[in-house]
Write a protein that holds these residues in place. Structure first.
Motif, PDB file in Angstrom:
ATOM      1  N   THR A 121      -0.791  11.295   4.122  1.00  0.00           N
ATOM      2  CA  THR A 121      -1.418  12.205   5.076  1.00  0.00           C
ATOM      3  C   THR A 121      -0.962  13.615   4.735  1.00  0.00           C
ATOM      4  O   THR A 121       0.003  13.805   3.977  1.00  0.00           O
ATOM      5  CB  THR A 121      -1.068  11.838   6.535  1.00  0.00           C
ATOM      6  OG1 THR A 121      -1.949  12.529   7.427  1.00  0.00           O
ATOM      7  CG2 THR A 121       0.375  12.157   6.879  1.00  0.00           C
ATOM      8  N   PHE A 171      -0.042  -3.262   7.007  1.00  0.00           N
ATOM      9  CA  PHE A 171      -1.390  -2.703   6.998  1.00  0.00           C
ATOM     10  C   PHE A 171      -2.359  -3.878   6.925  1.00  0.00           C
ATOM     11  O   PHE A 171      -2.155  -4.803   6.145  1.00  0.00           O
ATOM     12  CB  PHE A 171      -1.569  -1.796   5.776  1.00  0.00           C
ATOM     13  CG  PHE A 171      -2.986  -1.346   5.577  1.00  0.00           C
ATOM     14  CD1 PHE A 171      -3.503  -0.300   6.330  1.00  0.00           C
ATOM     15  CD2 PHE A 171      -3.811  -1.977   4.655  1.00  0.00           C
ATOM     16  CE1 PHE A 171      -4.822   0.102   6.160  1.00  0.00           C
ATOM     17  CE2 PHE A 171      -5.116  -1.583   4.473  1.00  0.00           C
ATOM     18  CZ  PHE A 171      -5.620  -0.539   5.230  1.00  0.00           C
ATOM     19  N   TRP A 215      -5.778   9.839   7.339  1.00  0.00           N
ATOM     20  CA  TRP A 215      -4.850   9.341   6.334  1.00  0.00           C
ATOM     21  C   TRP A 215      -5.564   8.518   5.280  1.00  0.00           C
ATOM     22  O   TRP A 215      -6.672   8.054   5.488  1.00  0.00           O
ATOM     23  CB  TRP A 215      -3.694   8.564   6.957  1.00  0.00           C
ATOM     24  CG  TRP A 215      -3.977   7.755   8.186  1.00  0.00           C
ATOM     25  CD1 TRP A 215      -4.159   8.228   9.458  1.00  0.00           C
ATOM     26  CD2 TRP A 215      -4.099   6.329   8.297  1.00  0.00           C
ATOM     27  NE1 TRP A 215      -4.368   7.172  10.330  1.00  0.00           N
ATOM     28  CE2 TRP A 215      -4.327   6.001   9.646  1.00  0.00           C
ATOM     29  CE3 TRP A 215      -4.011   5.289   7.373  1.00  0.00           C
ATOM     30  CZ2 TRP A 215      -4.495   4.690  10.097  1.00  0.00           C
ATOM     31  CZ3 TRP A 215      -4.168   3.975   7.824  1.00  0.00           C
ATOM     32  CH2 TRP A 215      -4.402   3.702   9.172  1.00  0.00           C
ATOM     33  N   VAL A 260       0.471   4.885   1.910  1.00  0.00           N
ATOM     34  CA  VAL A 260      -0.293   5.610   2.915  1.00  0.00           C
ATOM     35  C   VAL A 260       0.093   7.075   2.810  1.00  0.00           C
ATOM     36  O   VAL A 260       1.279   7.405   2.692  1.00  0.00           O
ATOM     37  CB  VAL A 260      -0.003   5.060   4.326  1.00  0.00           C
ATOM     38  CG1 VAL A 260      -0.855   5.773   5.361  1.00  0.00           C
ATOM     39  CG2 VAL A 260      -0.247   3.557   4.370  1.00  0.00           C
ATOM     40  N   VAL A 282      -5.204   5.358   2.264  1.00  0.00           N
ATOM     41  CA  VAL A 282      -4.504   4.130   1.912  1.00  0.00           C
ATOM     42  C   VAL A 282      -4.889   3.785   0.478  1.00  0.00           C
ATOM     43  O   VAL A 282      -6.066   3.775   0.138  1.00  0.00           O
ATOM     44  CB  VAL A 282      -4.902   2.958   2.837  1.00  0.00           C
ATOM     45  CG1 VAL A 282      -4.185   1.679   2.430  1.00  0.00           C
ATOM     46  CG2 VAL A 282      -4.623   3.293   4.289  1.00  0.00           C
ATOM     47  N   THR A 299       0.835  -1.195   0.000  1.00  0.00           N
ATOM     48  CA  THR A 299       0.000   0.000   0.000  1.00  0.00           C
ATOM     49  C   THR A 299       0.870   1.246   0.000  1.00  0.00           C
ATOM     50  O   THR A 299       2.054   1.191   0.343  1.00  0.00           O
ATOM     51  CB  THR A 299      -0.899   0.054   1.252  1.00  0.00           C
ATOM     52  OG1 THR A 299      -0.076   0.203   2.413  1.00  0.00           O
ATOM     53  CG2 THR A 299      -1.753  -1.193   1.385  1.00  0.00           C
ATOM     54  N   LEU A 356      -2.207   0.166  10.950  1.00  0.00           N
ATOM     55  CA  LEU A 356      -0.994   0.499  10.226  1.00  0.00           C
ATOM     56  C   LEU A 356       0.132   0.595  11.236  1.00  0.00           C
ATOM     57  O   LEU A 356      -0.041   1.197  12.299  1.00  0.00           O
ATOM     58  CB  LEU A 356      -1.171   1.845   9.513  1.00  0.00           C
ATOM     59  CG  LEU A 356       0.068   2.470   8.892  1.00  0.00           C
ATOM     60  CD1 LEU A 356       0.508   1.661   7.672  1.00  0.00           C
ATOM     61  CD2 LEU A 356      -0.206   3.917   8.520  1.00  0.00           C
TER      62      LEU A 356
END
Length: 149
Positions: free
Chosen positions: A13, A27, A57, A11, A59, A9, A39
């Motif tokens: 933010t 994850f 966040w 991630v 994903v 993945t 996570l």
């Protein structure tokens, strides 16, 4: 643990006006009712500070065609500014950055954090999720990216 095949993945933010991203294979789903995921984030990385400050966040579950993106966003020392410039992405209505072409995308909000050794386990409620059936998953196995084929 390198013999445990995992999905890959990205991630993301946003904190202090800057988008942050990292490749993650730690994850997983925790609960279906309510929808919760977890996570694991290394404490001494900048992403930890950003995701902790933000609390929200995104994903993106990667396809095998996104191997270069996974490699780029796992490169130590890459610049913070513009790190998503070479990655096709969009911003959701809630402001979370998600990757175009991903098998699935989730928007998450942290509800718990647990220190575990040199990592923090973030448990988050899934606020929104979408998926597609186009593409094959990118897999991490034996310390390298591969596919299920």
């Amino acid at each position: 643990m390198s013999r445990l095949a995992t999905g890959v993945t990205v991630v993301t933010t946003t904190a202090e006006g800057h988008d942050h991203a990292m490749t993650a294979n730690s994850f997983t789903s925790v609960s279906l009712d309510p929808p919760l995921v977890l996570l694991c984030v290394q404490q001494d990385r900048g992403f930890h500070e950003a995701v902790t400050a933000s609390g929200r966040w995104g994903v993106s579950v990667l396809t095998e065609s996104q191997r270069a993106t996974a490699s780029w966003l796992s490169t130590p020392g890459r610049p913070l500014h513009g790190q998503l410039g070479r990655v096709p992405h969009y911003r959701s209505e809630s402001g979370v950055v998600l990757l175009e072409g991903a098998l699935a995308v989730l928007e998450c909000e942290t509800v718990q954090a647990h220190v575990a050794g040199d990592h923090v386990i973030l448990v988050a409620q899934v606020l929104r999720a979408e998926h597609t059936d186009r593409g094959e998953p990118l897999v991490y196995f034996r310390s390298r990216y591969t596919s299920t084929r």
